[in-house]
Design a protein around this motif. Structure first.
Motif, mmCIF file in Angstrom:
data_model
loop_
_atom_site.group_PDB
_atom_site.id
_atom_site.type_symbol
_atom_site.label_atom_id
_atom_site.label_comp_id
_atom_site.label_asym_id
_atom_site.label_seq_id
_atom_site.Cartn_x
_atom_site.Cartn_y
_atom_site.Cartn_z
ATOM 1 N N HIS A 104 -10.956 -0.027 -37.524
ATOM 2 C CA HIS A 104 -10.595 1.396 -37.486
ATOM 3 C C HIS A 104 -9.535 1.575 -36.578
ATOM 4 C CE1 HIS A 104 -10.824 6.041 -37.638
ATOM 5 N NE2 HIS A 104 -10.416 5.765 -36.324
ATOM 6 N N CYS A 107 -7.579 6.971 -31.987
ATOM 7 C CA CYS A 107 -8.711 6.292 -31.266
ATOM 8 C C CYS A 107 -8.357 5.084 -30.336
ATOM 9 C CB CYS A 107 -9.501 5.782 -32.493
ATOM 10 S SG CYS A 107 -10.309 7.042 -33.376
ATOM 11 N N CYS A 120 -5.631 3.449 -36.554
ATOM 12 C CA CYS A 120 -5.667 4.774 -35.979
ATOM 13 C C CYS A 120 -5.273 4.829 -34.364
ATOM 14 C CB CYS A 120 -7.239 5.400 -36.046
ATOM 15 S SG CYS A 120 -7.253 6.935 -35.270
ATOM 16 N N CYS A 145 -13.045 9.006 -37.473
ATOM 17 C CA CYS A 145 -12.652 9.307 -35.778
ATOM 18 C C CYS A 145 -13.664 9.695 -35.081
ATOM 19 C CB CYS A 145 -11.501 10.065 -35.794
ATOM 20 S SG CYS A 145 -9.906 9.319 -36.315
HETATM 21 ZN ZN LIG Z 1 -9.662 7.420 -35.587
#
Ligand SMILES: [Zn+2]
Length: 81
Positions: free
Chosen positions: A30, A37, A34, A4
């Motif tokens: 990612h 994020c 996530c 992250c």
């Molecule tokens: Zn992340």
């Protein structure tokens, strides 16, 4: 896989310069899983749009109106490479 922290740095950098295809791919992958994020990306996009609107409405004199103290605080707050 990127962490992250790495993704947040890349997202921030991507506002100023083009990332490599490998970096873009890593960020995209990612962001698929996530939520944190994804939220950060949305916030960065909002902030940059707000700054662009402010600069566009204030014109070239916007920067000249900042005191030296304000400029220093902004510089100190910005991440360093
Ligand atoms: Zn992340």
């Amino acid at each position: 896989m990127l962490s992250c922290k790495e993704v947040s740095l890349l997202l921030s950098r991507s506002r100023d310069q083009r990332l490599t295809w490998r970096e873009r791919l890593g960020v995209r992958l990612h962001l698929l899983y996530c939520e944190g994020c994804r939220r950060l990306e949305k916030q960065l996009r909002f902030l940059h749009a707000a700054v662009r609107r402010f600069v566009a409405s204030a014109g070239p004199a916007a920067d000249a109106r900042l005191s030296e103290d304000a400029r220093r605080r902004i510089r100190d707050a910005l991440p360093r490479d």
